[in-house]
Motif scaffolding. Structure first.
Motif, PDB file in Angstrom:
ATOM      1  N   GLY A  14     -34.051  34.421  98.400  1.00  0.00           N
ATOM      2  CA  GLY A  14     -32.860  34.824  99.133  1.00  0.00           C
ATOM      3  C   GLY A  14     -32.669  33.976 100.364  1.00  0.00           C
ATOM      4  O   GLY A  14     -33.149  32.837 100.437  1.00  0.00           O
ATOM      5  N   ARG A  15     -31.990  34.548 101.349  1.00  0.00           N
ATOM      6  CA  ARG A  15     -31.683  33.812 102.571  1.00  0.00           C
ATOM      7  C   ARG A  15     -31.870  34.724 103.777  1.00  0.00           C
ATOM      8  O   ARG A  15     -31.656  35.942 103.692  1.00  0.00           O
ATOM      9  CB  ARG A  15     -30.230  33.316 102.559  1.00  0.00           C
ATOM     10  CG  ARG A  15     -29.927  32.312 101.478  1.00  0.00           C
ATOM     11  CD  ARG A  15     -28.424  32.102 101.306  1.00  0.00           C
ATOM     12  NE  ARG A  15     -27.801  31.516 102.488  1.00  0.00           N
ATOM     13  CZ  ARG A  15     -26.813  32.070 103.168  1.00  0.00           C
ATOM     14  NH1 ARG A  15     -26.325  33.247 102.828  1.00  0.00           N
ATOM     15  NH2 ARG A  15     -26.303  31.461 104.222  1.00  0.00           N
ATOM     16  N   VAL A  16     -32.259  34.124 104.888  1.00  0.00           N
ATOM     17  CA  VAL A  16     -32.272  34.826 106.162  1.00  0.00           C
ATOM     18  C   VAL A  16     -31.584  33.942 107.191  1.00  0.00           C
ATOM     19  O   VAL A  16     -31.513  32.716 107.043  1.00  0.00           O
ATOM     20  CB  VAL A  16     -33.704  35.152 106.659  1.00  0.00           C
ATOM     21  CG1 VAL A  16     -34.454  36.006 105.661  1.00  0.00           C
ATOM     22  CG2 VAL A  16     -34.474  33.881 107.000  1.00  0.00           C
ATOM     23  N   TRP A  17     -31.066  34.593 108.218  1.00  0.00           N
ATOM     24  CA  TRP A  17     -30.665  33.872 109.420  1.00  0.00           C
ATOM     25  C   TRP A  17     -31.879  33.869 110.326  1.00  0.00           C
ATOM     26  O   TRP A  17     -32.341  34.902 110.793  1.00  0.00           O
ATOM     27  CB  TRP A  17     -29.488  34.549 110.118  1.00  0.00           C
ATOM     28  CG  TRP A  17     -29.073  33.765 111.337  1.00  0.00           C
ATOM     29  CD1 TRP A  17     -29.593  33.869 112.595  1.00  0.00           C
ATOM     30  CD2 TRP A  17     -28.087  32.732 111.385  1.00  0.00           C
ATOM     31  NE1 TRP A  17     -28.987  32.976 113.435  1.00  0.00           N
ATOM     32  CE2 TRP A  17     -28.059  32.255 112.716  1.00  0.00           C
ATOM     33  CE3 TRP A  17     -27.239  32.164 110.437  1.00  0.00           C
ATOM     34  CZ2 TRP A  17     -27.201  31.243 113.128  1.00  0.00           C
ATOM     35  CZ3 TRP A  17     -26.381  31.162 110.835  1.00  0.00           C
ATOM     36  CH2 TRP A  17     -26.357  30.704 112.171  1.00  0.00           C
ATOM     37  N   ARG A  18     -32.405  32.675 110.563  1.00  0.00           N
ATOM     38  CA  ARG A  18     -33.608  32.532 111.372  1.00  0.00           C
ATOM     39  C   ARG A  18     -33.207  32.275 112.809  1.00  0.00           C
ATOM     40  O   ARG A  18     -32.492  31.304 113.110  1.00  0.00           O
ATOM     41  CB  ARG A  18     -34.472  31.397 110.832  1.00  0.00           C
ATOM     42  CG  ARG A  18     -35.837  31.272 111.464  1.00  0.00           C
ATOM     43  CD  ARG A  18     -36.687  30.263 110.707  1.00  0.00           C
ATOM     44  NE  ARG A  18     -37.935  30.006 111.411  1.00  0.00           N
ATOM     45  CZ  ARG A  18     -38.876  29.156 111.001  1.00  0.00           C
ATOM     46  NH1 ARG A  18     -38.687  28.469 109.863  1.00  0.00           N
ATOM     47  NH2 ARG A  18     -39.974  28.985 111.696  1.00  0.00           N
ATOM     48  N   GLY A  22     -31.012  28.993 112.161  1.00  0.00           N
ATOM     49  CA  GLY A  22     -29.855  29.105 111.285  1.00  0.00           C
ATOM     50  C   GLY A  22     -30.278  29.616 109.921  1.00  0.00           C
ATOM     51  O   GLY A  22     -31.371  30.170 109.753  1.00  0.00           O
ATOM     52  N   PRO A  23     -29.429  29.444 108.912  1.00  0.00           N
ATOM     53  CA  PRO A  23     -29.722  29.989 107.580  1.00  0.00           C
ATOM     54  C   PRO A  23     -30.859  29.248 106.895  1.00  0.00           C
ATOM     55  O   PRO A  23     -30.903  28.021 106.895  1.00  0.00           O
ATOM     56  CB  PRO A  23     -28.405  29.809 106.825  1.00  0.00           C
ATOM     57  CG  PRO A  23     -27.696  28.720 107.537  1.00  0.00           C
ATOM     58  CD  PRO A  23     -28.098  28.805 108.965  1.00  0.00           C
ATOM     59  N   CYS A  24     -31.779  30.008 106.314  1.00  0.00           N
ATOM     60  CA  CYS A  24     -32.935  29.436 105.619  1.00  0.00           C
ATOM     61  C   CYS A  24     -33.097  30.095 104.252  1.00  0.00           C
ATOM     62  O   CYS A  24     -32.784  31.273 104.074  1.00  0.00           O
ATOM     63  CB  CYS A  24     -34.213  29.660 106.434  1.00  0.00           C
ATOM     64  SG  CYS A  24     -34.218  28.826 108.044  1.00  0.00           S
ATOM     65  N   VAL A  25     -33.611  29.324 103.312  1.00  0.00           N
ATOM     66  CA  VAL A  25     -33.930  29.829 101.981  1.00  0.00           C
ATOM     67  C   VAL A  25     -35.336  30.410 102.027  1.00  0.00           C
ATOM     68  O   VAL A  25     -36.258  29.782 102.563  1.00  0.00           O
ATOM     69  CB  VAL A  25     -33.843  28.707 100.932  1.00  0.00           C
ATOM     70  CG1 VAL A  25     -34.160  29.250  99.538  1.00  0.00           C
ATOM     71  CG2 VAL A  25     -32.461  28.059 100.962  1.00  0.00           C
ATOM     72  N   VAL A  26     -35.514  31.613 101.468  1.00  0.00           N
ATOM     73  CA  VAL A  26     -36.807  32.285 101.569  1.00  0.00           C
ATOM     74  C   VAL A  26     -37.226  32.877 100.233  1.00  0.00           C
ATOM     75  O   VAL A  26     -36.423  33.047  99.317  1.00  0.00           O
ATOM     76  CB  VAL A  26     -36.778  33.411 102.629  1.00  0.00           C
ATOM     77  CG1 VAL A  26     -36.449  32.862 104.010  1.00  0.00           C
ATOM     78  CG2 VAL A  26     -35.799  34.516 102.232  1.00  0.00           C
TER      79      VAL A  26
END
Length: 381
Positions: A14-18, A22-26
């Motif tokens: 998924g994705r998080v806002w770090r 900014g947006p990261c794939v996790v």
């Protein structure tokens, strides 16, 4: 895990806002959120385009961002620069199929016949039920039996455009939201303030690559404005595509040896709406009762007639159509602001959102251009 309900097995991305990044794939590993953003896959679009996504994810050590339970807690209508969950898609088109279940098809006809007036729905529902009987059971769209049902409705003066896409050869496929506009677990979901009759729609969302390959699935809430679409099907865009009206999450579960399209076909979704007024609504949607196979829905959306170079997310539709009265006899269900909506199934976890007006949900300000500038600034492009 903080209402995410993820199973112990399975590969989730998924994705998080770090915060500060900014947006990261996790991915999720043993209850931890791990950043797997790389130059080879700076976006979810790029991740899902890998020749072997499962092996690709397994081969990245990544960076531990913290416990999933903590990041989820910070994701409930987040305020300020905090690390929080995003929708597990970015550059993909967000498409949806409607009227894929017989029960929801009848409710669409009712909306149309009631012209968006909830008070007329009960009488129309009773009339349609008397005419239909068991005619829709195991009905295959486009089949001869489907054409017999079509003739029956025409003879009663009840034929509808919704019946055409429900039992005819062509599925309804529409654009639910632009790329980057979907919201994720914990976020506000938006209702256009003109609507007085609306409901959640619990659905499975397929993650599809640019080659038309279904690589995984997530949960989705295809927020529906029944009165707006009921006034005219030409208002579908206004009914479906509003600020924060597309929710997907909590993660995409990738297809591997533990999870496949057959598991999607047999998924049982539950829905629970908890109002600040004490009202509780429980519902369900069984993928086993879908009229069109998920693979057929993908084939109707993607092919030589239409390509998606960044892939797409596809809502599969729902059988859920709430008729439980909330505000008065014969009025059926409609949302109140502050409703907590939980959509769940054991294989995919739970998707949780809070209902607001689309004018009160956070504005959508981070689009594809902002994403590209952010990634370029981080040296990922």
């Amino acid at each position: 895990m903080a209402d995410l309900g993820l199973p112990a097995e399975g590969l989730f991305v998924g994705r998080v806002w770090r915060a500060g990044v900014g947006p990261c794939v996790v991915t999720v590993r043993q209850g931890r959120v791990v950043d797997i953003t790389t130059k080879a896959a700076p976006t979810m679009r790029d991740l899902l385009e890998q020749a072997d996504v499962v092996a690709f994810v397994a081969g990245i050590a990544g960076e531990d961002l913290g416990a999933l339970v903590d990041i989820a807690a910070a994701s409930v209508e987040p305020v300020g620069e905090v690390t929080h969950l995003l929708a597990p898609c970015d550059l993909q088109a967000v498409k949806a199929c409607g009227v894929t279940f017989a029960r929801s098809m009848i409710e669409r006809v009712i909306e149309e016949r009631a012209a968006g007036d909830a008070s007329r729905a009960l009488a129309i529902r009773e009339k349609l039920g008397g005419i239909l009987g068991d005619n829709l059971r195991h009905l295959v769209p486009g089949s001869e039996k489907a054409m017999e049902v079509k003739r029956l409705f025409k003879a009663e003066g009840l034929w509808s455009q919704y019946l055409e896409v429900g039992i005819g050869p062509d599925a309804e496929v529409f654009t639910k939201a632009p790329p980057m506009a979907a919201v994720g677990w914990g976020a506000s979901v938006g209702l256009h303030p003109i609507s007085q009759w609306n409901n959640p729609e619990p659905e499975v969302v397929l993650a599809v690559s640019s080659k038309g390959q279904i690589v995984g699935a997530a949960l989705g809430n295809d927020v529906n404005l029944r009165d707006v679409e009921g006034r005219s099907a030409l208002l579908l865009g206004k009914a479906k595509d509003n600020n924060a009206a597309a929710s997907i999450g909590p993660f995409v579960r990738l297809f591997d040896t533990s999870f496949s399209l057959d598991d999607v076909r047999s998924a049982e979704l539950t829905l629970r709406v908890e109002g600040t007024d004490g009202f509780v609504l429980d519902g369900r949607s069984s993928m086993a009762e879908i009229s069109r196979d998920p693979a057929d829905l993908v084939a109707q959306a993607w092919g030589r007639h239409h390509q998606y170079p960044d892939g797409f997310m596809l809502y599969c539709g729902t059988m859920f159509a709430p008729v439980q009265d909330r505000d008065g006899p014969g009025q059926g269900f409609t949302h109140h602001l502050g409703d907590r909506v939980v959509i769940a199934t054991p294989a995919l976890g739970a998707l949780v959102n809070t209902v607001r007006f689309s004018t009160e949900a956070p504005e959508w300000v981070f689009g594809a251009g902002a994403l590209m500038r952010n990634l370029a600034g981080r040296g990922l492009l």
